[in-house]
Motif scaffolding. Structure first.
Motif, PDB file in Angstrom:
ATOM      1  N   SER A 155       4.449  11.779  -2.240  1.00 52.49           N
ATOM      2  CA  SER A 155       5.888  12.048  -2.277  1.00 52.49           C
ATOM      3  C   SER A 155       6.643  11.014  -1.441  1.00 52.49           C
ATOM      4  CB  SER A 155       6.171  13.449  -1.748  1.00 52.49           C
ATOM      5  OG  SER A 155       5.881  13.509  -0.362  1.00 52.49           O
ATOM      6  N   PHE A 156       7.944  10.957  -1.665  1.00 54.38           N
ATOM      7  CA  PHE A 156       8.792  10.033  -0.902  1.00 54.38           C
ATOM      8  C   PHE A 156       8.724  10.352   0.591  1.00 54.38           C
ATOM      9  CE2 PHE A 156      12.966   8.642   0.722  1.00 54.38           C
ATOM     10  CZ  PHE A 156      12.848   7.290   0.420  1.00 54.38           C
ATOM     11  N   THR A 157       8.618  11.643   0.921  1.00 54.65           N
ATOM     12  CA  THR A 157       8.523  12.061   2.319  1.00 54.65           C
ATOM     13  C   THR A 157       7.249  11.520   2.965  1.00 54.65           C
ATOM     14  OG1 THR A 157       9.705  14.086   1.766  1.00 54.65           O
ATOM     15  CG2 THR A 157       8.529  14.058   3.852  1.00 54.65           C
ATOM     16  N   ALA A 158       6.136  11.602   2.267  1.00 53.46           N
ATOM     17  CA  ALA A 158       4.865  11.098   2.809  1.00 53.46           C
ATOM     18  C   ALA A 158       4.925   9.580   2.972  1.00 53.46           C
ATOM     19  CB  ALA A 158       3.711  11.492   1.898  1.00 53.46           C
ATOM     20  N   LYS A 159       5.508   8.895   1.998  1.00 54.66           N
ATOM     21  CA  LYS A 159       5.646   7.440   2.105  1.00 54.66           C
ATOM     22  C   LYS A 159       6.516   7.068   3.301  1.00 54.66           C
ATOM     23  CE  LYS A 159       5.023   6.266  -2.756  1.00 54.66           C
ATOM     24  NZ  LYS A 159       5.624   5.606  -3.918  1.00 54.66           N
ATOM     25  N   GLY A 160       7.597   7.811   3.526  1.00 53.27           N
ATOM     26  CA  GLY A 160       8.453   7.571   4.685  1.00 53.27           C
ATOM     27  C   GLY A 160       7.710   7.779   5.994  1.00 53.27           C
TER      28      GLY A 160
ATOM     29  N   GLY B  47       0.807  -1.212   0.000  1.00 55.22           N
ATOM     30  CA  GLY B  47       0.000   0.000   0.000  1.00 55.22           C
ATOM     31  C   GLY B  47       0.839   1.261   0.000  1.00 55.22           C
ATOM     32  N   ILE B  48       1.892   1.263   0.799  1.00 50.61           N
ATOM     33  CA  ILE B  48       2.772   2.437   0.836  1.00 50.61           C
ATOM     34  C   ILE B  48       3.524   2.577  -0.483  1.00 50.61           C
ATOM     35  CG2 ILE B  48       4.831   3.404   1.944  1.00 50.61           C
ATOM     36  CD1 ILE B  48       3.747   2.274   4.602  1.00 50.61           C
TER      37      ILE B  48
ATOM     38  N   SER C 228       5.268   5.436  10.707  1.00 43.83           N
ATOM     39  CA  SER C 228       4.070   5.304  11.543  1.00 43.83           C
ATOM     40  C   SER C 228       3.663   3.846  11.685  1.00 43.83           C
ATOM     41  CB  SER C 228       2.911   6.101  10.943  1.00 43.83           C
ATOM     42  OG  SER C 228       3.214   7.471  10.924  1.00 43.83           O
ATOM     43  N   ALA C 229       3.743   3.082  10.587  1.00 45.10           N
ATOM     44  CA  ALA C 229       3.399   1.662  10.643  1.00 45.10           C
ATOM     45  C   ALA C 229       4.360   0.906  11.554  1.00 45.10           C
ATOM     46  CB  ALA C 229       3.409   1.066   9.241  1.00 45.10           C
ATOM     47  N   LEU C 230       5.652   1.192  11.446  1.00 41.75           N
ATOM     48  CA  LEU C 230       6.636   0.531  12.313  1.00 41.75           C
ATOM     49  C   LEU C 230       6.408   0.874  13.778  1.00 41.75           C
ATOM     50  CD1 LEU C 230       9.912   0.879  10.231  1.00 41.75           C
ATOM     51  CD2 LEU C 230       8.615  -1.201  10.701  1.00 41.75           C
TER      52      LEU C 230
END
Length: 93
Positions: free
Chosen positions: A37-42, A30-31, A47-49
């Motif tokens: 953007s790469f920043t939002a994906k990071g 999903g990510i 957050s998931a971790l």
């Protein structure tokens, strides 16, 4: 006094690890496919971790508290049994 024996099956542990693996793959997919953007994906990945870590930490804290309560209750039971034994010994004398 009874002893506590955990009743967790090997099948349950296998199922839990399997479902965790599926959830990780689904979250990563999903990510990865997210149109952001790469920043939002990071941010979402971190957050998931953090969610996984805090879930494990809460589970451990609850288990530790339950085990501590169980030990405390055993100590209280032993004190009560000792007091009752002392009282019955005085009554027989």
């Amino acid at each position: 006094m009874t002893t506590y024996t955990p009743k967790v099956s090997k099948a349950w542990n296998t199922f839990t690890y399997f479902m965790f693996g599926i959830a990780v793959l689904m979250m990563a997919g999903g990510i990865w496919s997210l149109q952001a953007s790469f920043t939002a994906k990071g941010y979402y990945a971190m957050s998931a971790l953090m969610l996984v870590y805090t879930t494990a930490a809460i589970t451990k804290a609850l288990r530790d508290r339950e085990e501590g309560d169980r030990l405390y209750n055993k100590l209280e039971d032993a004190r009560t049994e000792r007091m009752l034994a002392e009282v019955s010994a005085k009554d027989t004398n």
